[in-house]
Design an enzyme around this catalytic site. Structure first.
Site, PDB file in Angstrom:
ATOM      1  N   HIS A 117      32.423  48.778  46.111  1.00 27.37           N
ATOM      2  CA  HIS A 117      33.034  49.423  44.940  1.00 27.37           C
ATOM      3  C   HIS A 117      32.553  50.862  44.732  1.00 27.37           C
ATOM      4  CE1 HIS A 117      34.741  45.619  43.770  1.00 27.37           C
ATOM      5  NE2 HIS A 117      33.558  45.052  43.748  1.00 27.37           N
ATOM      6  N   GLU A 138      30.579  33.940  44.586  1.00 31.23           N
ATOM      7  CA  GLU A 138      31.189  34.589  43.417  1.00 31.23           C
ATOM      8  C   GLU A 138      32.597  34.097  43.103  1.00 31.23           C
ATOM      9  OE1 GLU A 138      31.067  38.874  43.995  1.00 31.23           O
ATOM     10  OE2 GLU A 138      31.553  38.742  46.102  1.00 31.23           O
ATOM     11  N   ASP A 159      32.381  38.626  39.156  1.00 28.84           N
ATOM     12  CA  ASP A 159      33.524  38.002  39.842  1.00 28.84           C
ATOM     13  C   ASP A 159      33.552  36.505  39.577  1.00 28.84           C
ATOM     14  OD1 ASP A 159      35.233  39.816  41.174  1.00 28.84           O
ATOM     15  OD2 ASP A 159      33.619  40.316  42.561  1.00 28.84           O
TER      16      ASP A 159
HETATM   17  C1  3PY Z   1      29.850  40.569  40.931  1.00 30.75           C
HETATM   18  O1  3PY Z   1      29.250  40.317  39.876  1.00 30.75           O
HETATM   19  O2  3PY Z   1      30.927  40.077  41.223  1.00 30.75           O
HETATM   20  C2  3PY Z   1      29.260  41.475  41.878  1.00 30.75           C
HETATM   21  O3  3PY Z   1      29.748  41.582  42.974  1.00 30.75           O
HETATM   22  C3  3PY Z   1      28.071  42.257  41.413  1.00 30.75           C
HETATM   23  O4  3PY Z   1      27.643  43.169  42.300  1.00 30.75           O
HETATM   24 MG    MG Z   2      31.680  40.748  43.192  1.00 28.90          MG
END
Ligand code: 3PY
Ligand code: MG
Length: 249
Positions: free
Chosen positions: A46, A147, A173
């Site tokens: 990102h 995630e 995420d």
């Molecule tokens: C998330 O929280 O999804 C991340 O990738 C944090 O870096």
């Molecule tokens: Mg993430």
């Protein structure tokens, strides 16, 4: 080969504290590299890093600075190879949702016989040692990000994949994809489930935090690879504090 101090720390059960770098700015990196952090998260999913800046980052950090841990934009053979050939001593691979994804991350980042990383790139041998090709499988920290609900469901199987050093939670995420409130009850239960799966598999678990207080709390909870926000956030907070104190905000 030079030992990876961050990997050594988390293997010994200690917490390694890092900072995320989103800006790709070499001057900020010089400040960070002298501040005492164990590791630096170089954000290429990102953040604003391109290949040349990622290489410059590894050069600025050098062998004695915070361990350069790169988040590649995806679990991709070429991207991961280039990240490591730049001098990355660790990877946090995003969106690892299955055993197959985890096995691909191992294949992409380890030399044979463990994986299929292609051998080349003289900088790593020059900086880390001529035996890099033989030793780096044991010194490069490979963390896979959990995630999504799919990853959560298979977290025990993912944690059992040989060649992985750590699980790393992507809390934002995870909350988005679960459709739950960030850091509410269901989210925290999922976070604890991932931490437990990691611990049961004998692996340390990582957590990215928004600030230092959260980083200390997550370390107390049992996370061993913790960052305390990004340099961009710190600059933003510092500027906001200044304008507020001056009555300008
Ligand atoms: C998330 O929280 O999804 C991340 O990738 C944090 O870096
Ligand atoms: Mg993430």
């Amino acid at each position: 080969m030079l030992k990876n101090p961050t990997l050594e720390k988390i293997r010994n059960g200690e917490t390694a504290f890092g900072l995320a770098s989103a800006t790709g700015d070499p001057i900020l990196l010089e400040v960070i590299s002298r501040a005492g952090f164990d590791w630096l998260w170089i954000e290429t999913q990102h953040g604003y890093w391109d290949y040349n800046r990622m290489l410059a980052a590894c050069q600025i950090l050098g062998p004695d600075g915070p361990t350069p841990i790169i988040r590649p934009a995806s679990n991709d053979y070429a991207r991961i190879g280039l990240s490591l050939d730049c001098g990355g001593m660790g990877l946090v691979v995003p969106m690892v949702n299955s055993v197959e994804d985890a096995e691909a991350a191992v294949y992409n980042s380890r030399y044979a016989p463990v994986g299929g990383r292609s051998s080349g790139g003289g900088r790593t041998w020059m900086v880390y040692g001529d035996d890099y090709a033989h030793e780096s499988n044991d010194e490069i920290l490979l963390a896979v990000m959990i995630e999504t609900p799919a990853a959560l469901e298979r977290v025990n199987d993912i944690a059992a994949v040989k060649g992985i050093d750590a699980l790393f939670i992507g809390p934002w995420d995870l909350a988005f994809s679960m459709g739950v409130e960030s850091f509410g009850e269901e989210h925290e239960a999922a976070i604890q489930k991932i931490l437990d799966a990691s611990t049961n598999a004998g692996l340390p678990c990582g957590f990215p935090c928004g600030d230092v207080d959260a980083a200390l709390r997550r370390a107390d909870q049992g996370f061993r690879l913790v960052h305390c926000g990004s340099e961009l956030g710190m600059v933003r907070n510092g500027i906001a504090a200044a304008t507020e104190a001056l009555g300008l905000a």
